[in-house]
Design a protein around this motif. Structure first.
Motif, mmCIF file in Angstrom:
data_model
loop_
_atom_site.group_PDB
_atom_site.id
_atom_site.type_symbol
_atom_site.label_atom_id
_atom_site.label_comp_id
_atom_site.label_asym_id
_atom_site.label_seq_id
_atom_site.Cartn_x
_atom_site.Cartn_y
_atom_site.Cartn_z
ATOM 1 N N GLY A 118 60.088 -6.677 -53.563
ATOM 2 C CA GLY A 118 60.795 -5.706 -54.390
ATOM 3 C C GLY A 118 61.802 -4.889 -53.610
ATOM 4 O O GLY A 118 62.861 -4.507 -54.138
ATOM 5 N N SER A 119 61.517 -4.630 -52.343
ATOM 6 C CA SER A 119 62.436 -3.832 -51.524
ATOM 7 C C SER A 119 63.776 -4.527 -51.311
ATOM 8 O O SER A 119 64.774 -3.887 -50.991
ATOM 9 C CB SER A 119 61.788 -3.523 -50.169
ATOM 10 N N ARG A 120 63.798 -5.850 -51.502
ATOM 11 C CA ARG A 120 65.000 -6.630 -51.219
ATOM 12 C C ARG A 120 65.948 -6.760 -52.395
ATOM 13 O O ARG A 120 67.136 -7.018 -52.221
ATOM 14 C CB ARG A 120 64.576 -8.046 -50.810
ATOM 15 N N PRO B 240 62.613 6.700 -45.292
ATOM 16 C CA PRO B 240 63.698 7.641 -45.572
ATOM 17 C C PRO B 240 65.078 6.989 -45.532
ATOM 18 O O PRO B 240 65.933 7.258 -46.397
ATOM 19 C CB PRO B 240 63.547 8.701 -44.468
ATOM 20 N N VAL B 241 65.313 6.125 -44.542
ATOM 21 C CA VAL B 241 66.626 5.468 -44.430
ATOM 22 C C VAL B 241 66.836 4.514 -45.594
ATOM 23 O O VAL B 241 67.912 4.483 -46.218
ATOM 24 C CB VAL B 241 66.733 4.714 -43.087
ATOM 25 N N TYR B 242 65.814 3.750 -45.893
ATOM 26 C CA TYR B 242 65.889 2.754 -46.972
ATOM 27 C C TYR B 242 66.155 3.431 -48.317
ATOM 28 O O TYR B 242 67.029 3.019 -49.098
ATOM 29 C CB TYR B 242 64.569 1.982 -47.034
ATOM 30 N N LEU B 243 65.402 4.495 -48.610
ATOM 31 C CA LEU B 243 65.546 5.196 -49.881
ATOM 32 C C LEU B 243 66.918 5.861 -50.018
ATOM 33 O O LEU B 243 67.499 5.875 -51.112
ATOM 34 C CB LEU B 243 64.446 6.246 -50.028
ATOM 35 N N GLN C 129 65.533 -3.144 -43.208
ATOM 36 C CA GLN C 129 64.840 -4.091 -44.079
ATOM 37 C C GLN C 129 64.036 -5.136 -43.333
ATOM 38 O O GLN C 129 62.890 -5.435 -43.704
ATOM 39 C CB GLN C 129 65.852 -4.786 -44.990
ATOM 40 N N ALA C 130 64.594 -5.724 -42.290
ATOM 41 C CA ALA C 130 63.913 -6.815 -41.585
ATOM 42 C C ALA C 130 62.580 -6.351 -41.023
ATOM 43 O O ALA C 130 61.539 -6.998 -41.222
ATOM 44 C CB ALA C 130 64.802 -7.369 -40.477
ATOM 45 N N ALA C 131 62.585 -5.218 -40.319
ATOM 46 C CA ALA C 131 61.340 -4.699 -39.758
ATOM 47 C C ALA C 131 60.389 -4.275 -40.875
ATOM 48 O O ALA C 131 59.175 -4.536 -40.806
ATOM 49 C CB ALA C 131 61.633 -3.520 -38.840
ATOM 50 N N PHE C 132 60.910 -3.632 -41.904
ATOM 51 C CA PHE C 132 60.093 -3.164 -43.019
ATOM 52 C C PHE C 132 59.330 -4.320 -43.677
ATOM 53 O O PHE C 132 58.126 -4.231 -43.914
ATOM 54 C CB PHE C 132 60.977 -2.463 -44.050
#
Length: 419
Positions: free
Chosen positions: A236-238, A296-299, A342-345
């Motif tokens: 879903g994050s992608r 935080p960065v992703y959001l 994203q990759a690490a997440f």
């Protein structure tokens, strides 16, 4: 780490170069040479349908190579996928067109696109793990982001190559044979990637699991049975970042050339500028996620992306080169805020024994819902509604899915890597 960074990023750079030249040709000439019986916009929609095939086939690569990556090692899969990707792309450049081969031409195009997708479906997770499972624990975000530079670098090289060929040839020559040159040239690029990857070692995590005989016997089954929640979160994050990328990089070319009736070189120039900015920003945001956390960065990127989905067309409709460059560059900068961590997440959601399989499945399955059908949906929505508002709403909804997935995840940036 320098060689690992290059080996990690060069594969995705080369493979996204291959994907980029296909995507651009789908937007620029494939509607005429492979689907000539339809009006230009319908032909473009059909060309984007073959674009979607490359995403639909990715889960097959995720299943096959995800299993092999956790059983036989990260390095073995990375070499194999690169060879498959290079061969399928080179053959695309040699395909007869519809005028010569009839209906078999688009069928062969779809078949090769399918093989491309299978290779890329197995590539991404291995490239991420190659750099992330080496190096210091507090630099995983930065190290994993080296792989994420690949799409922007591949887009930049592919777009630049096509822009150069377009400027060198007359439009009739480009459509007749010039479109083949970037496809065939990828063979030389793949050779360089193979040389780099053959010179790197297997990751310490996999070597340790192999020595202790802790590798998973059926990693795919284990992921689907025990880690389905992490799979949903990672996938879903992608979705939102993929849809935003499809709007800014893929559909923008069609919009600029077919709707605004501006020149192809100007549209390609905006894409190149944005891609260069994205390539610089991705590792910076990956590094930032090591300092303040992934979430935080992703959001922040997801929220800004929702706003940019509307700002994008306000700038585009100015029909001015500066405004168009700002629309594309701004969109790709926002994309980098999600793409950097994203990759690490995604990889950190899974333990080492099933990390390749878990990351591969999350990446490829989400790619179908996100990037795979996004250009097709965007073009179809625009044709049906004749309005960009519906497109902006669609992109926003995809980013809402991403924001919900990230909020549902635990923070992994400061935690030890699961064994």
């Amino acid at each position: 780490m320098k060689r690992l960074a290059m080996a990690s990023s060069v594969g995705t750079t080369l493979e996204w170069y291959d994907f980029t030249i296909y995507n651009l040709m789908a937007a620029l000439v494939f509607n005429a040479i492979f689907f000539p019986s339809f009006d230009p916009l319908t032909g473009t929609i059909l060309a984007f349908s073959t674009y979607a095939v490359g995403y639909v086939s990715r889960p097959l690569g995720g299943f096959v190579f995800g299993h092999l990556g956790d059983r036989l090692g990260r390095k073995f899969v990375l070499v194999t996928t690169l060879v498959i990707m290079g061969a399928s792309t080179g053959l695309m450049g040699m395909l007869p067109t519809y005028a010569t081969w009839g209906v078999w031409a688009p069928i062969a195009l779809v078949a090769l696109r399918f093989v491309q997708g299978v290779a890329l479906g197995g590539e991404w997770a291995g490239a991420v793990l190659l750099s992330m499972e080496h190096g210091k624990p507090d630099q995983r975000g930065r190290n994993a982001s080296f792989t994420q530079i690949g799409p922007s670098c591949g887009t930049l090289i592919g777009t630049g190559f096509i822009a150069a060929v377009s400027a060198w040839l007359a439009p009739e020559e480009f459509q007749a044979w010039g479109w083949r040159v970037p496809f065939i040239a990828s063979v030389a690029l793949v050779s360089f990637g193979l040389w780099l990857r053959r010179g790197v070692e297997e990751t310490p995590v996999f070597r340790e699991m192999e020595q202790k005989r802790e590798t998973a016997r059926t990693p795919i089954k284990e992921v689907l049975g025990a880690y389905w929640r992490q799979l949903l979160i990672a996938g879903g994050s992608r979705i939102g970042s993929d849809v935003l990328y499809a709007l800014v990089v893929v559909f923008s070319l069609t919009y600029v050339t077919s709707v605004l009736h501006l020149s192809r070189p100007m549209a390609l120039g905006a894409t190149m500028l944005g891609s260069a900015l994205n390539a610089v920003a991705v590792p910076l945001f990956g590094h930032l996620s090591d300092k303040v956390g992934r979430r935080p960065v992703y959001l922040a990127g997801a929220v800004l992306g929702m706003a940019w989905a509307f700002v994008f067309f306000v700038l585009m409709d100015q029909a001015h080169p500066v405004a168009i460059c700002a629309a594309v560059a701004g969109g790709l900068l926002v994309h980098a805020m999600m793409y950097g961590p994203q990759a690490a997440f995604v990889a950190e959601q899974f333990p080492g024994r099933v990390r390749y399989a878990g990351a591969s499945l999350a990446y490829t399955l989400a790619g179908i819902l996100g990037g795979g059908f996004a250009p097709l949906i965007i073009a179809s929505v625009f044709k049906s509604w004749q309005s960009t508002l519906a497109i902006s709403v669609y992109v926003t909804l995809a980013l809402v899915v991403t924001a919900v997935a990230v909020l549902a995840a635990r923070e992994t940036g400061k935690s030890p890597l699961q064994r």
